[in-house]
Design a protein around this motif. Structure first.
Motif, PDB file in Angstrom:
ATOM      1  N   PHE A  48      27.264  56.819  44.288  1.00  0.00           N
ATOM      2  CA  PHE A  48      28.399  57.573  44.197  1.00  0.00           C
ATOM      3  C   PHE A  48      28.255  58.893  43.478  1.00  0.00           C
ATOM      4  CE2 PHE A  48      32.459  58.671  42.502  1.00  0.00           C
ATOM      5  CZ  PHE A  48      33.538  59.003  43.683  1.00  0.00           C
ATOM      6  N   ILE A  49      28.758  60.154  44.067  1.00  0.00           N
ATOM      7  CA  ILE A  49      28.531  61.024  43.396  1.00  0.00           C
ATOM      8  C   ILE A  49      29.904  61.868  43.200  1.00  0.00           C
ATOM      9  CG2 ILE A  49      27.846  63.567  43.380  1.00  0.00           C
ATOM     10  CD1 ILE A  49      25.126  62.750  44.646  1.00  0.00           C
ATOM     11  N   GLY A  50      30.623  61.976  42.272  1.00  0.00           N
ATOM     12  CA  GLY A  50      32.131  62.384  42.023  1.00  0.00           C
ATOM     13  C   GLY A  50      32.039  63.772  41.348  1.00  0.00           C
ATOM     14  N   THR A  51      31.181  64.620  41.596  1.00  0.00           N
ATOM     15  CA  THR A  51      31.447  65.887  40.717  1.00  0.00           C
ATOM     16  C   THR A  51      32.454  66.706  41.133  1.00  0.00           C
ATOM     17  OG1 THR A  51      28.921  65.900  41.140  1.00  0.00           O
ATOM     18  CG2 THR A  51      29.725  67.980  40.232  1.00  0.00           C
ATOM     19  N   ALA A  52      32.928  66.491  42.260  1.00  0.00           N
ATOM     20  CA  ALA A  52      34.317  67.369  42.722  1.00  0.00           C
ATOM     21  C   ALA A  52      35.709  66.631  42.040  1.00  0.00           C
ATOM     22  CB  ALA A  52      34.488  67.157  44.314  1.00  0.00           C
ATOM     23  N   SER A  53      35.546  65.575  41.702  1.00  0.00           N
ATOM     24  CA  SER A  53      36.684  65.152  40.883  1.00  0.00           C
ATOM     25  C   SER A  53      36.318  64.958  39.303  1.00  0.00           C
ATOM     26  CB  SER A  53      36.897  63.553  41.311  1.00  0.00           C
ATOM     27  OG  SER A  53      35.894  62.570  41.081  1.00  0.00           O
ATOM     28  N   HIS A  54      35.304  65.492  38.886  1.00  0.00           N
ATOM     29  CA  HIS A  54      34.835  66.037  37.489  1.00  0.00           C
ATOM     30  C   HIS A  54      34.253  64.444  37.141  1.00  0.00           C
ATOM     31  CE1 HIS A  54      36.035  70.130  36.561  1.00  0.00           C
ATOM     32  NE2 HIS A  54      37.026  69.828  38.010  1.00  0.00           N
ATOM     33  N   ASP A  55      33.612  63.787  37.710  1.00  0.00           N
ATOM     34  CA  ASP A  55      33.130  62.499  37.274  1.00  0.00           C
ATOM     35  C   ASP A  55      34.337  61.399  37.150  1.00  0.00           C
ATOM     36  OD1 ASP A  55      30.763  63.454  38.022  1.00  0.00           O
ATOM     37  OD2 ASP A  55      29.998  63.797  35.728  1.00  0.00           O
ATOM     38  N   SER A  56      35.227  61.386  37.832  1.00  0.00           N
ATOM     39  CA  SER A  56      36.239  60.482  37.748  1.00  0.00           C
ATOM     40  C   SER A  56      35.659  59.147  37.726  1.00  0.00           C
ATOM     41  CB  SER A  56      37.538  60.650  38.977  1.00  0.00           C
ATOM     42  OG  SER A  56      38.373  59.367  38.614  1.00  0.00           O
ATOM     43  N   MET A  57      35.880  58.229  36.724  1.00  0.00           N
ATOM     44  CA  MET A  57      35.389  56.832  36.650  1.00  0.00           C
ATOM     45  C   MET A  57      36.296  55.734  37.750  1.00  0.00           C
ATOM     46  SD  MET A  57      32.135  57.032  35.335  1.00  0.00           S
ATOM     47  CE  MET A  57      31.921  55.308  35.638  1.00  0.00           C
ATOM     48  N   PRO A  58      37.594  55.987  37.348  1.00  0.00           N
ATOM     49  CA  PRO A  58      38.244  55.261  38.371  1.00  0.00           C
ATOM     50  C   PRO A  58      38.089  55.272  39.756  1.00  0.00           C
ATOM     51  CG  PRO A  58      39.712  56.207  36.356  1.00  0.00           C
ATOM     52  CD  PRO A  58      38.360  57.048  36.518  1.00  0.00           C
ATOM     53  N   LYS A 118      34.353  48.724  43.856  1.00  0.00           N
ATOM     54  CA  LYS A 118      35.070  47.605  44.545  1.00  0.00           C
ATOM     55  C   LYS A 118      34.925  47.439  45.906  1.00  0.00           C
ATOM     56  CE  LYS A 118      38.379  47.297  40.798  1.00  0.00           C
ATOM     57  NZ  LYS A 118      39.900  47.622  40.243  1.00  0.00           N
ATOM     58  N   THR A 119      34.807  48.527  46.623  1.00  0.00           N
ATOM     59  CA  THR A 119      34.741  48.229  48.049  1.00  0.00           C
ATOM     60  C   THR A 119      33.290  48.158  48.502  1.00  0.00           C
ATOM     61  OG1 THR A 119      36.608  49.764  48.672  1.00  0.00           O
ATOM     62  CG2 THR A 119      34.784  49.668  50.304  1.00  0.00           C
ATOM     63  N   TYR A 120      32.301  48.955  47.898  1.00  0.00           N
ATOM     64  CA  TYR A 120      30.889  48.723  48.543  1.00  0.00           C
ATOM     65  C   TYR A 120      30.006  47.536  47.968  1.00  0.00           C
ATOM     66  CZ  TYR A 120      30.836  52.958  51.563  1.00  0.00           C
ATOM     67  OH  TYR A 120      31.321  53.711  52.551  1.00  0.00           O
ATOM     68  N   THR A 121      30.739  47.209  46.785  1.00  0.00           N
ATOM     69  CA  THR A 121      29.989  46.155  46.225  1.00  0.00           C
ATOM     70  C   THR A 121      30.549  44.725  46.612  1.00  0.00           C
ATOM     71  OG1 THR A 121      28.840  47.338  44.312  1.00  0.00           O
ATOM     72  CG2 THR A 121      28.914  44.862  44.025  1.00  0.00           C
ATOM     73  N   SER A 122      31.933  44.705  46.083  1.00  0.00           N
ATOM     74  CA  SER A 122      32.849  43.445  46.234  1.00  0.00           C
ATOM     75  C   SER A 122      33.152  43.136  47.791  1.00  0.00           C
ATOM     76  CB  SER A 122      34.039  43.698  45.545  1.00  0.00           C
ATOM     77  OG  SER A 122      33.917  43.806  44.463  1.00  0.00           O
ATOM     78  N   VAL A 123      33.011  44.248  48.599  1.00  0.00           N
ATOM     79  CA  VAL A 123      33.446  43.659  50.131  1.00  0.00           C
ATOM     80  C   VAL A 123      31.939  43.626  50.783  1.00  0.00           C
ATOM     81  CG1 VAL A 123      34.483  44.544  52.048  1.00  0.00           C
ATOM     82  CG2 VAL A 123      35.664  45.036  50.005  1.00  0.00           C
ATOM     83  N   PHE A 124      30.992  44.593  50.576  1.00  0.00           N
ATOM     84  CA  PHE A 124      29.784  44.756  51.478  1.00  0.00           C
ATOM     85  C   PHE A 124      28.409  44.339  50.701  1.00  0.00           C
ATOM     86  CE2 PHE A 124      32.609  48.270  53.000  1.00  0.00           C
ATOM     87  CZ  PHE A 124      33.235  47.485  54.051  1.00  0.00           C
ATOM     88  N   ASP A 125      28.623  43.955  49.574  1.00  0.00           N
ATOM     89  CA  ASP A 125      27.593  43.586  48.724  1.00  0.00           C
ATOM     90  C   ASP A 125      26.338  44.413  48.782  1.00  0.00           C
ATOM     91  OD1 ASP A 125      26.160  41.730  47.153  1.00  0.00           O
ATOM     92  OD2 ASP A 125      25.057  40.918  49.065  1.00  0.00           O
ATOM     93  N   ILE A 126      26.950  45.817  48.499  1.00  0.00           N
ATOM     94  CA  ILE A 126      25.773  47.007  48.265  1.00  0.00           C
ATOM     95  C   ILE A 126      25.704  47.295  46.793  1.00  0.00           C
ATOM     96  CG2 ILE A 126      25.416  49.163  48.805  1.00  0.00           C
ATOM     97  CD1 ILE A 126      26.240  48.736  51.626  1.00  0.00           C
ATOM     98  N   LYS A 127      24.550  47.330  46.221  1.00  0.00           N
ATOM     99  CA  LYS A 127      24.648  47.696  44.774  1.00  0.00           C
ATOM    100  C   LYS A 127      25.140  49.286  44.718  1.00  0.00           C
ATOM    101  CE  LYS A 127      21.542  48.454  40.981  1.00  0.00           C
ATOM    102  NZ  LYS A 127      20.034  48.445  40.250  1.00  0.00           N
ATOM    103  N   ALA A 128      26.116  49.441  43.788  1.00  0.00           N
ATOM    104  CA  ALA A 128      26.800  50.777  43.752  1.00  0.00           C
ATOM    105  C   ALA A 128      26.285  51.550  42.351  1.00  0.00           C
ATOM    106  CB  ALA A 128      28.243  50.675  43.333  1.00  0.00           C
ATOM    107  N   GLU A 129      25.779  52.523  42.398  1.00  0.00           N
ATOM    108  CA  GLU A 129      25.342  53.372  41.558  1.00  0.00           C
ATOM    109  C   GLU A 129      26.065  54.696  41.289  1.00  0.00           C
ATOM    110  OE1 GLU A 129      23.010  52.809  39.026  1.00  0.00           O
ATOM    111  OE2 GLU A 129      21.730  51.221  40.035  1.00  0.00           O
ATOM    112  N   VAL A 130      26.091  55.254  40.168  1.00  0.00           N
ATOM    113  CA  VAL A 130      26.979  56.563  39.932  1.00  0.00           C
ATOM    114  C   VAL A 130      25.972  57.587  39.166  1.00  0.00           C
ATOM    115  CG1 VAL A 130      27.859  55.930  37.584  1.00  0.00           C
ATOM    116  CG2 VAL A 130      29.111  57.604  39.196  1.00  0.00           C
TER     117      VAL A 130
END
Length: 232
Positions: free
Chosen positions: A42-52, A59-71
């Motif tokens: 996940f690249i959140g630069t446009a939201s100034h690295d919003s952690m929420p 919560k979607t990519y890991t909890s629903v789809f079992d994909i490891k999420a990095e930021v």
């Protein structure tokens, strides 16, 4: 190497309004990963690295789809450029969040990250972006940058990365009236217009199909004084 971009017009990942689009992206990421667990960055630069925002993504990519999420954190100096590059290189899928598109592109350029993100696309990693993260791949971006900056009340065209020829307008269900006025004034004469909860897939730089989680997408062009709207 097949190159893919899934450009989402808008929506709220925290409320899972784009879930069917995310499901499609997740399946592509898993196919790219092969026998190993897929990794989504996940690249959140446009939201100034919003952690929420990242937590909603996880919560979607890991909890629903079992994909490891990095930021990848680029705004406040928490990560150096090499660590960010390593995360890009390890990803099967890169998801670019919404927010301030111009700020995002300037920050990437400042950190020397832009070409690494483009390289990830060229290498066949799945690229997905919402709003700012979608329009940045186009030659021209119909953006609310000057509204966000308090400079004017008008949407404007800004130059994107030019990986996809043409223009994109996100949140078309919210911006249709303003866009049509811009179209008729000659600011733009052809544009992919994508509503919230809808995405366009581009394969090797060419439009492939639309993916809907409730929204619609159009190619809108001006032919003389006539507006032509083609549903995609």
């Amino acid at each position: 190497m097949t190159k893919r971009i899934i450009a989402i017009g808008g929506g709220e990942i925290r409320n899972k309004t784009t879930l069917e689009i995310d499901r499609y992206v997740a399946e592509l990421a898993k196919a790219h990963a092969g026998d190993k667990r897929a990794n989504a960055l996940f690249i959140g630069t446009a939201s100034h690295d919003s952690m929420p925002y990242f937590n909603s993504f996880r919560k979607t990519y890991t909890s629903v789809f079992d994909i490891k999420a990095e930021v990848a954190l680029m705004v406040y100096g928490e990560m150096d450029a090499q660590r960010i590059i390593d995360k890009i290189n390890n990803a099967d899928c890169i998801y670019i969040g919404g927010g301030d598109t111009v700020f995002m592109l300037e920050k990437w350029q400042e950190l020397g990250i832009t070409q690494h993100i483009i390289n990830a696309y060229e290498q066949g990693k799945i690229i997905c972006g919402l709003s700012a993260g979608a329009i940045c791949w186009f030659k021209d971006m119909y953006t609310d940058y000057e509204i966000m900056q308090g400079k004017s009340a008008d949407y404007v065209l800004k130059k994107g990365l030019n990986i996809i020829d043409g223009c994109m307008c996100p949140h078309f269900d919210e911006r249709e009236k303003d866009f049509m006025e811009a179209l008729k004034s000659g600011v733009v004469n052809s544009c992919y217009c994508v509503e919230n909860n809808c995405a366009l897939e581009f394969v090797d730089g060419k439009f492939s199909k639309s993916i809907s989680a409730g929204g619609k997408a159009y190619l809108v062009t001006l032919d003389g004084d006539k507006v032509i709207r083609q549903e995609l």
